[in-house]
Each structure stands twice: as structure tokens, then as C-alpha cells.
Design a protein around this motif. Structure first.
Motif, PDB file in Angstrom:
ATOM      1  N   ARG A 194       0.831  -1.249   0.120  1.00 38.40           N
ATOM      2  CA  ARG A 194       0.258   0.019   0.403  1.00 38.40           C
ATOM      3  C   ARG A 194       0.506   1.320  -0.359  1.00 38.40           C
ATOM      4  NH1 ARG A 194      -5.009   1.544   0.927  1.00 38.40           N
ATOM      5  NH2 ARG A 194      -5.785  -0.447   1.608  1.00 38.40           N
ATOM      6  N   LEU A 195       0.628   1.869  -1.214  1.00 42.70           N
ATOM      7  CA  LEU A 195       1.535   3.464  -0.725  1.00 42.70           C
ATOM      8  C   LEU A 195       0.310   4.514   0.086  1.00 42.70           C
ATOM      9  CD1 LEU A 195       2.544   3.342  -4.766  1.00 42.70           C
ATOM     10  CD2 LEU A 195       3.960   2.682  -2.612  1.00 42.70           C
ATOM     11  N   THR A 196       1.496   5.381   0.631  1.00 45.11           N
ATOM     12  CA  THR A 196       0.477   6.009   1.353  1.00 45.11           C
ATOM     13  C   THR A 196       1.454   7.462   1.020  1.00 45.11           C
ATOM     14  OG1 THR A 196      -0.164   6.484   3.340  1.00 45.11           O
ATOM     15  CG2 THR A 196       1.779   4.640   3.953  1.00 45.11           C
ATOM     16  N   GLY A 197       1.269   8.383   2.815  1.00 46.50           N
ATOM     17  CA  GLY A 197       2.214   9.086   3.403  1.00 46.50           C
ATOM     18  C   GLY A 197       2.101   9.478   4.112  1.00 46.50           C
ATOM     19  N   GLY A 198       2.367  10.594   4.388  1.00 49.89           N
ATOM     20  CA  GLY A 198       1.868  12.392   3.865  1.00 49.89           C
ATOM     21  C   GLY A 198       0.918  11.936   2.910  1.00 49.89           C
ATOM     22  N   GLU A 199       0.665  12.620   1.693  1.00 49.36           N
ATOM     23  CA  GLU A 199      -0.138  12.955   0.723  1.00 49.36           C
ATOM     24  C   GLU A 199       0.862  12.185  -0.386  1.00 49.36           C
ATOM     25  OE1 GLU A 199      -3.053  12.383  -0.446  1.00 49.36           O
ATOM     26  OE2 GLU A 199      -2.440  12.095  -1.513  1.00 49.36           O
ATOM     27  N   PRO A 200       0.815  10.976  -0.921  1.00 43.50           N
ATOM     28  CA  PRO A 200       1.665  10.383  -2.013  1.00 43.50           C
ATOM     29  C   PRO A 200       1.535  10.610  -3.698  1.00 43.50           C
ATOM     30  CG  PRO A 200      -0.317   8.947  -1.227  1.00 43.50           C
ATOM     31  CD  PRO A 200      -0.171  10.036  -0.616  1.00 43.50           C
ATOM     32  N   LEU A 201       0.304  11.599  -3.305  1.00 42.27           N
ATOM     33  CA  LEU A 201       0.084  11.419  -4.887  1.00 42.27           C
ATOM     34  C   LEU A 201       0.864  12.852  -5.500  1.00 42.27           C
ATOM     35  CD1 LEU A 201      -3.583  10.775  -5.840  1.00 42.27           C
ATOM     36  CD2 LEU A 201      -1.847   9.501  -6.547  1.00 42.27           C
ATOM     37  N   LEU A 202       1.832  13.611  -3.998  1.00 41.66           N
ATOM     38  CA  LEU A 202       2.042  14.589  -4.132  1.00 41.66           C
ATOM     39  C   LEU A 202       4.359  14.229  -4.880  1.00 41.66           C
ATOM     40  CD1 LEU A 202       1.779  16.918  -1.250  1.00 41.66           C
ATOM     41  CD2 LEU A 202       1.117  17.829  -3.456  1.00 41.66           C
ATOM     42  N   ARG A 203       4.448  13.600  -4.303  1.00 42.01           N
ATOM     43  CA  ARG A 203       5.094  12.385  -4.898  1.00 42.01           C
ATOM     44  C   ARG A 203       5.287  13.129  -6.206  1.00 42.01           C
ATOM     45  NH1 ARG A 203      10.058   9.198  -3.590  1.00 42.01           N
ATOM     46  NH2 ARG A 203      11.381   9.707  -4.624  1.00 42.01           N
ATOM     47  N   ARG A 204       6.310  13.261  -7.059  1.00 43.06           N
ATOM     48  CA  ARG A 204       6.668  12.828  -8.344  1.00 43.06           C
ATOM     49  C   ARG A 204       6.527  11.479  -8.991  1.00 43.06           C
ATOM     50  NH1 ARG A 204       8.561  17.790 -11.916  1.00 43.06           N
ATOM     51  NH2 ARG A 204       8.832  18.460 -10.042  1.00 43.06           N
ATOM     52  N   ASP A 205       6.216  11.469 -10.262  1.00 45.08           N
ATOM     53  CA  ASP A 205       6.036  10.443 -11.282  1.00 45.08           C
ATOM     54  C   ASP A 205       5.068   9.392 -10.532  1.00 45.08           C
ATOM     55  OD1 ASP A 205       6.715  11.624 -13.036  1.00 45.08           O
ATOM     56  OD2 ASP A 205       8.976  11.434 -12.476  1.00 45.08           O
ATOM     57  N   LEU A 206       4.846   9.117  -9.697  1.00 48.10           N
ATOM     58  CA  LEU A 206       4.042   8.372  -8.662  1.00 48.10           C
ATOM     59  C   LEU A 206       3.507   7.290  -9.383  1.00 48.10           C
ATOM     60  CD1 LEU A 206       4.149   7.545  -5.585  1.00 48.10           C
ATOM     61  CD2 LEU A 206       1.183   7.530  -6.144  1.00 48.10           C
ATOM     62  N   PRO A 207       2.877   7.080 -10.556  1.00 45.79           N
ATOM     63  CA  PRO A 207       2.348   6.268 -11.485  1.00 45.79           C
ATOM     64  C   PRO A 207       3.509   5.108 -11.559  1.00 45.79           C
ATOM     65  CG  PRO A 207       1.158   7.730 -12.271  1.00 45.79           C
ATOM     66  CD  PRO A 207       3.119   7.802 -10.976  1.00 45.79           C
ATOM     67  N   GLU A 208       5.262   5.761 -12.248  1.00 49.84           N
ATOM     68  CA  GLU A 208       6.440   4.874 -12.325  1.00 49.84           C
ATOM     69  C   GLU A 208       6.879   3.751 -11.335  1.00 49.84           C
ATOM     70  OE1 GLU A 208       7.398   4.503 -15.185  1.00 49.84           O
ATOM     71  OE2 GLU A 208       9.242   3.454 -14.484  1.00 49.84           O
ATOM     72  N   LEU A 209       6.487   4.255 -10.365  1.00 47.25           N
ATOM     73  CA  LEU A 209       6.917   3.550  -9.254  1.00 47.25           C
ATOM     74  C   LEU A 209       5.672   2.277  -8.936  1.00 47.25           C
ATOM     75  CD1 LEU A 209       8.492   2.643  -6.349  1.00 47.25           C
ATOM     76  CD2 LEU A 209       6.809   3.895  -5.041  1.00 47.25           C
ATOM     77  N   VAL A 210       4.368   2.277  -9.039  1.00 48.46           N
ATOM     78  CA  VAL A 210       3.938   1.383  -9.336  1.00 48.46           C
ATOM     79  C   VAL A 210       3.715   0.325 -10.300  1.00 48.46           C
ATOM     80  CG1 VAL A 210       1.128   1.293  -9.465  1.00 48.46           C
ATOM     81  CG2 VAL A 210       1.663   2.937  -8.263  1.00 48.46           C
ATOM     82  N   ARG A 211       3.699   1.044 -11.358  1.00 47.20           N
ATOM     83  CA  ARG A 211       4.566   0.324 -12.413  1.00 47.20           C
ATOM     84  C   ARG A 211       5.591  -0.265 -11.776  1.00 47.20           C
ATOM     85  NH1 ARG A 211       2.364   1.735 -17.112  1.00 47.20           N
ATOM     86  NH2 ARG A 211       3.182   4.122 -17.091  1.00 47.20           N
ATOM     87  N   GLN A 212       6.746  -0.053 -11.396  1.00 46.32           N
ATOM     88  CA  GLN A 212       7.833  -1.144 -10.970  1.00 46.32           C
ATOM     89  C   GLN A 212       7.686  -2.272  -9.914  1.00 46.32           C
ATOM     90  OE1 GLN A 212      10.680   2.027  -9.773  1.00 46.32           O
ATOM     91  NE2 GLN A 212      11.076   2.749 -11.713  1.00 46.32           N
ATOM     92  N   LEU A 213       6.076  -1.241  -9.544  1.00 43.60           N
ATOM     93  CA  LEU A 213       6.537  -2.807  -7.789  1.00 43.60           C
ATOM     94  C   LEU A 213       5.166  -3.405  -8.414  1.00 43.60           C
ATOM     95  CD1 LEU A 213       5.504   0.065  -4.635  1.00 43.60           C
ATOM     96  CD2 LEU A 213       7.732  -1.332  -5.239  1.00 43.60           C
TER      97      LEU A 213
END
Ligand SMILES: C[S@@+](CC[C@H](N)C(=O)[O-])C[C@H]1O[C@@H](n2cnc3c(N)ncnc32)[C@H](O)[C@@H]1O
Ligand code: SF4
Length: 347
Positions: free
Chosen positions: A79-98
Motif C-alpha cells: 500500500r502506498l501512502t504518505g503524507g500525501e502520496p500523490l505529491l510524489r512526482r511520477d508516482l505511477p512510475e513507482l506503481v509500474r515498478q512495484l
């Protein structure tokens, strides 16, 4: 040079209370565009608070390597979270890698929803399976107050609509209930989402971190909420989906779907907690209420192999004895504090 770890060869690691390691929550950033009073109260957290600098945060490649090591030890859900995770640049790229990691069966994201109109489709295309959106009230003024004066309800509703359009269904809608603040509006929330397929989940206000001025009298127990909701729409308890599930699930007797209750204060679920948490700067926390984390970034950057990482994590999990929620009263009475903030390690 690191060797990939076969995820099928290792028995799931267990802690001192025989709890397996099954879930990993990854905080990708400690910053947030909200200041919810129960998490990051504007007037409490220091205005000279220093958020992590870019090079202090784990890079995506580092998160992926750590996640692989966790998967080799039994983790199946991320599960990706934060803080507000959508503030992290290019988050979809991390999802793709995971999503490429063999053995991962579920990738989810918890967000306040404001940035979903921009990112929902890209997240879906990258392989994100499930979405949780925080939604504490439908009343514009209460919502605004609970965002710390930073958010508008329309933005979150637009985010949920964007997620639906991108193909997310059965979205979980998390509502932290505080007595006298938003508890009088819970029926509106239930009514709005009954029959939509989405699942409203009420969370007991918790004493996370050190800043939120938690008081037990502000907690509305799940038992009280269930009674209030069931008086209007009869409810039937449902079986848990899996061991270690945090929410108690109920179905509407009239077939209009389900709702959930997370009762970490009134009914602690430490006994089968299988969650590890990774902070944005690479610390492993074995409890939401932990006072300190175990640094994985330093060995990673010093050249640890995948096998070294796996051994470090396994060792740390094997020593785990946390059960804060079961000992809350005793630990608070002793004045043991200094817990990590929730915006630093995520929900
Ligand atoms: C820390 S937030 C991080 C993700 C994102 N910013 C969000 O709000 O959804 C994760 C979840 O923790 C919940 N949370 C934060 N502080 C809490 C508290 N004191 N008690 C109960 N839940 C809390 C939030 O409502 C949210 O659903
Ligand atoms: S609960 Fe989420 S949105 Fe609210 S302040 Fe904490 S991290 Fe930000």
C-alpha cells in the motif's frame, strides 16, 4: 551486484508473537497538502519543521529493492501512502515498478483524493488495483475544517469521480470520526454511498504521533456508530476477507452493499497485525505507534546485497513484540511517548 531473491523459497518470517509478515505500507513522502487536525495539526507541528529533502527520500529503485526483499519474506500486499502520496512526482512510475515484482498480489493507494483528477488514469494504467480515499464529511464547512483549512469537498468528490471513470470500483472511503466535530454527519456519508459499490469505513480517532492532542472522550467507538447506523439501516456482520484484516465488515440487510469499522482504540487488533511500514527515508517501523524505526537506507546506500537486505528485515521482524493498542492505557499512564508522526509513516 545483487542477486534476485526467489520469493517462493523462503518461509514467511514470523515475529515473537508468531505473527507473519504479510503487508507492507510504503510512505513515499512526508509532505501533505492538507493539515488534518487529527494527523498534522497546523497549530501544533512546528512551523520550522523540516521535511525530508529529496536525497533523504528513497528513490524509486531503492523502494523497489526493499519491496522485493519484503516480498521474499512473505509480503503479498503493498500500500502506498504518505503524507500525501500523490505529491510524489511520477508516482505511477513507482506503481509500474512495484507491479512487476513476482509474488505481489495487491497494490493499493491511500490518498486524500485532491490530485486524483490528474493521476487516476495513469495510476490505473500502471497497475494500481485498489484505492482508498479519505473523506471525513460531506458537509463543506466540516470538511474544510478537517482538512486544516486546505481542502474543499468538491475537489475530493471530483477525485472520486475521476477514479470511477478510470475504472476503480469498490473504492474505500475512510472517515476518521471525532465526537462533536463530524460524528453528527456520519449518516449522510452512509446514505450517499450506500448502493454505489464503494465502502465507507469509519475509523476510531487514534492517538498517533505526539501532536494531535488526543483525548479519549473525542473517540466515538465503533459499537456506538454501528448502533446509530443500524437503527436507520439494519446491518448484518460479514466474515473477514482474510486473517489480519483491520476492518470489521457489515452488510446492509437490504442488499445495498457493505460498510466497515476500524476499532483500533476500543477493540485493538494487535494480535494478528501483519503490517510493516517503511517511511519515506527508508526506516522500517513494525508498529504504527512505534517510537523509532530501523534504518534500511544506510545499508542499502552502503552497498548491501539483496540477501543482506532480506536478512536485516527478517531479523528485525523476528524480534518484533509490539502491541501498543493492547497496552495503550498502561503506556499512556507511564507517560511513554515520542511516537512517530502518522504523516511520516502513513496509515
Ligand atoms: C496518514 S494518511 C496518509 C494518506 C493520505 N494523505 C490520506 O489522508 O488518505 C492515511 C490515513 O490515516 C488516517 N489517519 C490519520 N490520522 C489519524 C488518527 N489520528 N486517527 C485515525 N486515523 C488517522 C487518515 O484519515 C487516512 O485515512
Ligand atoms: S491524514 Fe493524510 S491528508 Fe490529512 S494531514 Fe495526514 S497525511 Fe495529510
Amino acid at each position: 551486484m545483487s542477486t534476485p531473491i526467489p520469493h517462493t523459497l523462503v518461509e514467511p518470517v514470523r515475529d515473537t508473537r508468531v505473527r507473519p509478515l504479510h503487508d507492507l505500507r510504503i510512505s513515499v513522502i512526508d509532505r501533505c497538502n492538507f493539515r488534518c487536525p487529527y494527523c498534522m495539526p497546523e497549530d501544533q507541528y512546528a512551523h520550522d519543521h523540516v521535511f525530508l529533502a529529496k536525497d533523504q527520500r528513497l528513490r524509486f529503485e531503492e523502494i523497489e529493492r526493499i519491496a522485493r526483499a519484503f516480498v521474499s519474506l512473505g509480503v503479498r500486499k503493498l500500500r502506498l501512502t504518505g503524507g500525501e502520496p500523490l505529491l510524489r512526482r511520477d508516482l505511477p512510475e513507482l506503481v509500474r515498478q512495484l507491479a512487476r515484482i513476482p509474488g505481489v498480489v495487491d497494490i493499493a493507494l491511500t490518498t486524500n483524493g485532491v490530485l486524483l483528477p490528474r493521476f487516476a488514469q495513469a495510476l490505473r494504467d500502471a497497475g494500481l488495483q485498489r484505492l482508498t480515499v479519505s473523506l471525513d464529511s460531506l458537509d463543506p464547512a466540516t470538511f474544510h475544517k478537517l482538512s486544516g483549512g486546505r481542502g474543499q469537498i468538491e475537489e475530493v468528490l471530483a477525485g472520486i469521480a475521476a477514479a470511477e471513470a478510470a475504472g476503480f470500483s469498490r473504492i474505500k472511503l475512510n472517515c476518521v470520526v471525532m465526537r462533536g466535530v463530524n460524528d453528527m454527519q456520519i449518516l449522510d456519508l452512509v446514505e450517499r454511498y450506500r448502493g454505489t459499490g464503494h465502502i465507507v469505513r469509519f475509523i476510531e480517532y487514534m492517538d498517533v504521533g505526539t501532536l494531535n492532542g488526543w483525548r479519549e472522550d473525542l473517540v466515538v467507538t465503533s459499537a456506538e456508530l454501528i448502533a446509530r447506523i443500524a437503527a436507520r439501516w439494519p446491518l448484518q456482520p460479514l466474515e473477514r476477507n482474510y486473517g489480519g484484516e483491520v476492518a470489521q465488515r457489515y452488510a446492509f440487510a437490504d442488499g445495498a452493499g457493505e460498510i466497515g469499522f476500524i476499532s483500533s482504540v476500543s477493540q485493538p487488533f494487535c494480535g494478528d497485525c501483519s503490517r510493516a511500514r517503511l517511511s519515506a527515508d527508508g526506516k522500517l517501523y513494525t508498529c504504527l505507534f512505534a517510537q523509532s524505526g530501523f534504518d534500511l537506507r544506510e545499508p542499502l546506500r552502503a552497498g548491501a546485497s539483496d540477501t543482506d537486505l532480506q536478512a536485516l528485515i527478517a531479523q528485525r521482524w523476528a524480534q518484533r513484540a509490539d502491541r501498543y493498542s493492547e497496552r495503550r492505557a498502561e503506556l499512556r499512564a507511564r507517560g511513554e511517548d515520542g511516537k512517530v508522526e502518522m504523516f511520516a509513516i502513513g496509515g
